[in-house]
Design a protein around this motif. Sequence first.
Motif, PDB file in Angstrom:
ATOM      1  N   PRO A 283       0.806  -1.224   0.000  1.00 45.03           N
ATOM      2  CA  PRO A 283       0.000   0.000   0.000  1.00 45.03           C
ATOM      3  C   PRO A 283       0.834   1.267   0.000  1.00 45.03           C
ATOM      4  O   PRO A 283       0.485   2.244  -0.668  1.00 45.03           O
ATOM      5  CB  PRO A 283      -0.861  -0.123   1.261  1.00 45.03           C
ATOM      6  N   LEU A 284       1.946   1.282   0.724  1.00 46.17           N
ATOM      7  CA  LEU A 284       2.775   2.481   0.742  1.00 46.17           C
ATOM      8  C   LEU A 284       3.450   2.686  -0.608  1.00 46.17           C
ATOM      9  O   LEU A 284       3.525   3.815  -1.119  1.00 46.17           O
ATOM     10  CB  LEU A 284       3.814   2.396   1.863  1.00 46.17           C
ATOM     11  N   LEU A 285       3.937   1.616  -1.219  1.00 41.48           N
ATOM     12  CA  LEU A 285       4.526   1.743  -2.551  1.00 41.48           C
ATOM     13  C   LEU A 285       3.504   2.304  -3.539  1.00 41.48           C
ATOM     14  O   LEU A 285       3.805   3.216  -4.314  1.00 41.48           O
ATOM     15  CB  LEU A 285       5.026   0.384  -3.033  1.00 41.48           C
ATOM     16  N   ALA A 286       2.292   1.756  -3.507  1.00 43.10           N
ATOM     17  CA  ALA A 286       1.253   2.223  -4.425  1.00 43.10           C
ATOM     18  C   ALA A 286       0.935   3.696  -4.191  1.00 43.10           C
ATOM     19  O   ALA A 286       0.791   4.473  -5.146  1.00 43.10           O
ATOM     20  CB  ALA A 286      -0.010   1.376  -4.270  1.00 43.10           C
ATOM     21  N   SER A 287       0.852   4.091  -2.920  1.00 39.42           N
ATOM     22  CA  SER A 287       0.489   5.480  -2.615  1.00 39.42           C
ATOM     23  C   SER A 287       1.529   6.459  -3.142  1.00 39.42           C
ATOM     24  O   SER A 287       1.197   7.581  -3.543  1.00 39.42           O
ATOM     25  CB  SER A 287       0.324   5.661  -1.103  1.00 39.42           C
ATOM     26  N   LEU A 288       2.799   6.065  -3.136  1.00 46.69           N
ATOM     27  CA  LEU A 288       3.866   6.939  -3.605  1.00 46.69           C
ATOM     28  C   LEU A 288       3.845   7.136  -5.116  1.00 46.69           C
ATOM     29  O   LEU A 288       4.507   8.038  -5.638  1.00 46.69           O
ATOM     30  CB  LEU A 288       5.223   6.386  -3.173  1.00 46.69           C
TER      31      LEU A 288
ATOM     32  N   ARG B 287      -3.054  11.646   6.448  1.00 46.43           N
ATOM     33  CA  ARG B 287      -2.969  12.927   5.743  1.00 46.43           C
ATOM     34  C   ARG B 287      -2.816  12.736   4.234  1.00 46.43           C
ATOM     35  O   ARG B 287      -2.320  13.628   3.543  1.00 46.43           O
ATOM     36  CB  ARG B 287      -1.801  13.743   6.293  1.00 46.43           C
ATOM     37  N   THR B 288      -3.254  11.600   3.737  1.00 47.41           N
ATOM     38  CA  THR B 288      -3.166  11.327   2.303  1.00 47.41           C
ATOM     39  C   THR B 288      -4.583  11.252   1.755  1.00 47.41           C
ATOM     40  O   THR B 288      -5.275  10.240   1.924  1.00 47.41           O
ATOM     41  CB  THR B 288      -2.422  10.004   2.044  1.00 47.41           C
ATOM     42  N   PRO B 289      -5.070  12.312   1.104  1.00 45.70           N
ATOM     43  CA  PRO B 289      -6.501  12.402   0.792  1.00 45.70           C
ATOM     44  C   PRO B 289      -7.006  11.367  -0.214  1.00 45.70           C
ATOM     45  O   PRO B 289      -8.182  11.017  -0.170  1.00 45.70           O
ATOM     46  CB  PRO B 289      -6.655  13.824   0.228  1.00 45.70           C
TER      47      PRO B 289
END
Length: 272
Positions: free
Chosen positions: A96-101, A128-130
């Motif tokens: 999930p973090l990789l995808a969000s970046l 804080r990531t809308p």
Amino acid sequence: MNYRHAYHAGNFADCMKHALLVSLIGSFLRKPTPFMVLDTHAGIGRYDLHSPEAEKTAEWKEGIGRLEHEGPDSPLAPWLDLVRKAGGPRFYPGSPLLASLMLREQDQLICCEKHPEDKRTLYSLFARTPNVQVHERDAYESLRALLPPAQARRGLVLMDPPFEEPNEFDRMAQGLHTIQQRFAPAVVALWYPIKHRTPVRTFEHALMDAGTRDVLTAELLMRPPRPRPAEWRRLMVIKPPYGFAQEAQVLLDRLRTTLGAFESTVTTLIPE
């Protein structure tokens, strides 16, 4: 016992899965239209490789620990750049973090995590990531509840179950059927272990019998399967983007060389 990924984060299987995931998401960035990523088994999103859990197994030392010095010319560089951006290699980013970046403003990530404590950790990571949503939901129920996405006609569904239940392959097959009914254009990535060949063959034959088309598999085998059985991982991709098979083979070949693996293969399981 509940599966906890903290013991295995950053190992060879994570490296394989995440390098290929970054390649898949990268294919969506070729067009300006929005896309959605649904991660059905999201975990906590980021793992401290100096934690007692990670140090107990030290699996990361034979994975990301052997890749951190790859240079900018490596085919693994797009993924490793994101690992470093997330605080790696010590703080290793999950899917999930990789995808969000990789998201643009118009894109969306939906994360589902059934474990309440892990869901809270994941929620804090993305508070804080809308354009990231976090749900405490059963993975397979989320497919019915959250598909199709409201604001995107393109998307990737990643299913990465812990395989705690003996019927996990049956649940994955039913989940894939749900995706095909509710969000037919989706690219689907299924991540699963191969411990015994019979359940895997039964699962893959069920997909063939159901009429599933355009399926490839990617594998990284760390040691020969004989004289004793070897457990390895397979990523199945349904409706892979154009050029993904060739790119996946390059990525796996580099992982095989750097990690000292035995074999890396990309195979068309079912043609279009």
